[in-house]
Design a protein around this motif. Structure first.
Motif, PDB file in Angstrom:
ATOM      1  N   SER A 196       0.795  -1.026  -0.030  1.00 17.38           N
ATOM      2  CA  SER A 196      -0.080   0.004  -0.168  1.00 17.38           C
ATOM      3  C   SER A 196       0.833   1.308   0.098  1.00 17.38           C
ATOM      4  O   SER A 196       1.088   2.034   0.870  1.00 17.38           O
ATOM      5  N   VAL A 197       1.542   1.478  -1.094  1.00 19.55           N
ATOM      6  CA  VAL A 197       2.300   2.627  -1.442  1.00 19.55           C
ATOM      7  C   VAL A 197       1.778   3.956  -0.912  1.00 19.55           C
ATOM      8  O   VAL A 197       0.761   4.232  -1.319  1.00 19.55           O
ATOM      9  N   LYS A 198       2.704   4.611  -0.229  1.00 21.77           N
ATOM     10  CA  LYS A 198       2.174   6.000   0.218  1.00 21.77           C
ATOM     11  C   LYS A 198       2.762   7.241  -0.791  1.00 21.77           C
ATOM     12  O   LYS A 198       3.562   6.968  -1.359  1.00 21.77           O
ATOM     13  N   TRP A 199       1.947   8.393  -0.666  1.00 22.74           N
ATOM     14  CA  TRP A 199       2.621   9.530  -1.351  1.00 22.74           C
ATOM     15  C   TRP A 199       2.886   9.398  -2.828  1.00 22.74           C
ATOM     16  O   TRP A 199       3.802   9.382  -3.068  1.00 22.74           O
ATOM     17  N   VAL A 200       1.745   8.488  -3.315  1.00 22.93           N
ATOM     18  CA  VAL A 200       1.990   8.021  -4.984  1.00 22.93           C
ATOM     19  C   VAL A 200       2.464   9.130  -5.796  1.00 22.93           C
ATOM     20  O   VAL A 200       1.964  10.090  -5.809  1.00 22.93           O
ATOM     21  N   ARG A 201       3.563   8.658  -6.638  1.00 23.71           N
ATOM     22  CA  ARG A 201       4.228  10.052  -7.449  1.00 23.71           C
ATOM     23  C   ARG A 201       3.853   9.459  -8.929  1.00 23.71           C
ATOM     24  O   ARG A 201       3.523  10.391  -9.502  1.00 23.71           O
ATOM     25  N   GLN A 202       3.962   8.218  -9.236  1.00 25.12           N
ATOM     26  CA  GLN A 202       3.489   7.842 -10.591  1.00 25.12           C
ATOM     27  C   GLN A 202       3.093   6.352 -10.900  1.00 25.12           C
ATOM     28  O   GLN A 202       3.449   5.653  -9.691  1.00 25.12           O
ATOM     29  N   ILE A 203       2.447   6.124 -11.769  1.00 28.62           N
ATOM     30  CA  ILE A 203       2.036   4.812 -11.944  1.00 28.62           C
ATOM     31  C   ILE A 203       2.579   4.372 -13.297  1.00 28.62           C
ATOM     32  O   ILE A 203       2.227   5.107 -14.391  1.00 28.62           O
ATOM     33  N   LYS A 204       2.981   3.137 -13.496  1.00 32.07           N
ATOM     34  CA  LYS A 204       3.576   2.870 -14.809  1.00 32.07           C
ATOM     35  C   LYS A 204       3.412   1.308 -14.984  1.00 32.07           C
ATOM     36  O   LYS A 204       3.523   0.396 -14.155  1.00 32.07           O
ATOM     37  N   VAL A 205       2.537   0.957 -16.456  1.00 38.75           N
ATOM     38  CA  VAL A 205       2.307  -0.389 -16.625  1.00 38.75           C
ATOM     39  C   VAL A 205       3.504  -1.088 -17.361  1.00 38.75           C
ATOM     40  O   VAL A 205       4.117  -0.486 -18.274  1.00 38.75           O
ATOM     41  N   ILE A 206       3.894  -2.129 -17.076  1.00 43.22           N
ATOM     42  CA  ILE A 206       5.153  -2.973 -17.650  1.00 43.22           C
ATOM     43  C   ILE A 206       4.758  -4.232 -18.189  1.00 43.22           C
ATOM     44  O   ILE A 206       3.850  -4.775 -17.748  1.00 43.22           O
ATOM     45  N   SER A 207       5.640  -4.685 -18.684  1.00 42.26           N
ATOM     46  CA  SER A 207       5.396  -6.253 -19.595  1.00 42.26           C
ATOM     47  C   SER A 207       6.300  -7.093 -18.845  1.00 42.26           C
ATOM     48  O   SER A 207       6.431  -8.193 -19.308  1.00 42.26           O
ATOM     49  N   THR A 208       7.041  -6.798 -18.067  1.00 42.29           N
ATOM     50  CA  THR A 208       8.197  -7.609 -17.426  1.00 42.29           C
ATOM     51  C   THR A 208       7.744  -7.567 -15.912  1.00 42.29           C
ATOM     52  O   THR A 208       7.152  -7.141 -15.325  1.00 42.29           O
ATOM     53  N   ALA A 209       8.720  -8.538 -15.144  1.00 42.72           N
ATOM     54  CA  ALA A 209       8.693  -8.374 -13.915  1.00 42.72           C
ATOM     55  C   ALA A 209       9.495  -7.143 -12.968  1.00 42.72           C
ATOM     56  O   ALA A 209      10.700  -7.028 -13.513  1.00 42.72           O
ATOM     57  N   PHE A 210       8.933  -6.436 -12.155  1.00 46.99           N
ATOM     58  CA  PHE A 210       9.647  -5.296 -11.712  1.00 46.99           C
ATOM     59  C   PHE A 210      10.811  -5.900 -10.773  1.00 46.99           C
ATOM     60  O   PHE A 210      10.507  -6.833  -9.980  1.00 46.99           O
ATOM     61  N   THR A 211      12.074  -5.316 -10.758  1.00 47.52           N
ATOM     62  CA  THR A 211      12.904  -5.644  -9.638  1.00 47.52           C
ATOM     63  C   THR A 211      13.569  -4.658  -8.953  1.00 47.52           C
ATOM     64  O   THR A 211      14.936  -4.941  -8.545  1.00 47.52           O
ATOM     65  N   GLY A 212      12.730  -3.842  -8.488  1.00 45.67           N
ATOM     66  CA  GLY A 212      13.107  -2.797  -7.533  1.00 45.67           C
ATOM     67  C   GLY A 212      13.549  -3.347  -6.244  1.00 45.67           C
ATOM     68  O   GLY A 212      13.128  -4.471  -5.923  1.00 45.67           O
ATOM     69  N   PRO A 213      14.522  -2.671  -5.336  1.00 44.60           N
ATOM     70  CA  PRO A 213      15.096  -3.309  -4.344  1.00 44.60           C
ATOM     71  C   PRO A 213      13.979  -3.620  -3.146  1.00 44.60           C
ATOM     72  O   PRO A 213      14.106  -4.520  -2.431  1.00 44.60           O
ATOM     73  N   PHE A 214      12.983  -2.981  -3.407  1.00 48.25           N
ATOM     74  CA  PHE A 214      11.612  -3.121  -2.202  1.00 48.25           C
ATOM     75  C   PHE A 214      10.765  -4.080  -2.703  1.00 48.25           C
ATOM     76  O   PHE A 214       9.657  -4.592  -2.103  1.00 48.25           O
ATOM     77  N   GLN A 215      11.250  -4.989  -3.934  1.00 47.72           N
ATOM     78  CA  GLN A 215      10.415  -5.965  -4.595  1.00 47.72           C
ATOM     79  C   GLN A 215      11.157  -7.151  -4.334  1.00 47.72           C
ATOM     80  O   GLN A 215      10.776  -8.090  -4.080  1.00 47.72           O
TER      81      GLN A 215
END
Length: 351
Positions: A196-215
């Motif tokens: 439940s991400v706070k202070w939403v900055r942007q939303i992006k639809v992607i075709s791959t698996a997201f690999t950010g460090p919090f994921q």
């Protein structure tokens, strides 16, 4: 005579992490002043008047929406419990690193907002979309990777399109408090609150698996201390319960006492809570409060106990949900201490 008010318990100051006073959460809608705080970084600086949210990526029509645009869209209000994935981490043995939460990294209330699905439909999700990435304005440095990172998570496209995954702007009929995500935060029922991400900055639809460090580094179950084998992501909340009263190590008099608490789960709803007064040898049914409309909220439970004999008593609570999941006797140990949901236990003394 002065009135003693409940207060949050501070686990860290920078970033600010504070527990709710779990014994004092007696209503379905926790007051915002008692709602637990979980942060990875310092609070961001935002202006409501200049707040815009872009929706981009694998969409037919990229959008740039103002808060005024969002407020004009059809909204819904849902009652949702949010539990930090690290709630009760301090009870794991062997102990693990991380914020040493006890039982108060959980709160709930009524969230009003626009379904994320509505925004994605306005933008037109293209074929091949796999995940929806939600980035927050909170950002800073990590201890394990060089660079500055924003708090960013993704949802599978199916969960992003669920009608109750919402971008919320109100909590308990008031604007969401600044420290809880004002002016806009994602609310993802059933999942642990890291989604439940706070202070939403942007939303992006992607075709791959997201690999950010919090994921892929945080919010992952690592079953082994020395390696990353058999790791899998943290998602749905486990069935769980907490004893709110009596307090652990409380001294009681002989006579009638009411054991009370809360119980919750991810998928489905809590259908049964059992209490043991002999350390788990025998179990007796507790009385449950009515279930919420969506099954996303906790249920209060009570059990009347007549303590006729003096001595020490181990009191246990165990919840079972509509999918047949029951709290285990022992917690699932993992290196980062997520998803603790073992049978709850307190010890009291009757004199």
């Amino acid at each position: 005579m002065s009135i003693v008010k409940p207060y949050l318990t501070t686990r860290s100051l920078v970033p600010e992490n504070q527990e709710s006073p779990i014994s004092f959460l007696r209503t379905s809608a926790v007051d915002s002043s008692l709602f637990y705080k979980r942060n990875h970084f310092s609070y961001p600086h935002l202006s409501y008047s200049s707040y815009w949210i872009p929706i981009s990526g694998l969409v037919e029509t990229p959008l740039l929406l103002s808060m005024q645009d969002i407020l004009q869209l059809p909204s819904k209000t849902i009652e949702v419990v949010l539990e930090c994935a690290g709630n009760k981490r301090s009870f794991l043995r062997p102990k693990v690193f991380g914020e040493q939460w006890e039982k108060g990294a959980i709160s709930q209330g009524f969230w009003k907002g626009v379904p994320l699905r509505t925004l994605l439909q306005l933008a037109g999700v293209k074929q091949g979309a796999k995940e929806v990435v939600i980035e927050g304005y909170d950002a800073g440095k990590r201890t394990d990777i060089d660079g500055v990172f924003s708090y960013t998570r993704s949802l599978p496209i199916e969960k992003a399109l669920h009608p109750d995954s919402i971008l919320a702007y109100e909590y308990n009929q008031k604007p969401i408090p600044y420290k809880h995500g004002y002016p806009l935060r994602l609310i993802v029922p059933q999942w642990y609150a890291m989604a439940s991400v706070k202070w939403v900055r942007q939303i992006k639809v992607i075709s791959t698996a997201f690999t950010g460090p919090f994921q892929t580094k945080d919010y992952v179950y690592y079953p082994h201390k020395e390696n990353d084998e058999d790791a899998f992501p943290v998602t749905f909340m486990h069935v769980n319960s907490t004893i709110q009263a009596p307090a652990d190590r409380e001294i009681l008099k002989t006579g009638k006492h009411t054991v009370k608490g809360i119980a919750w789960t991810g998928i489905g709803q809590v259908e049964k809570v059992e209490i043991s007064l002999d350390g788990g040898k025998t179990w007796l049914p507790a009385e449950l409060s009515p279930a919420g409309d969506h099954g996303y909220s906790w249920r209060f439970w009570t059990f009347d106990w007549y303590a006729s004999e003096k001595g020490e008593y181990a009191i246990l609570s165990k919840a079972t949900d509509s999918n047949g999941h029951t709290q285990p006797n022992q917690p699932y140990w993992n290196r980062k201490g997520y998803g603790y949901h073992a049978v709850d236990r307190i010890v009291v003394k009757v004199e």
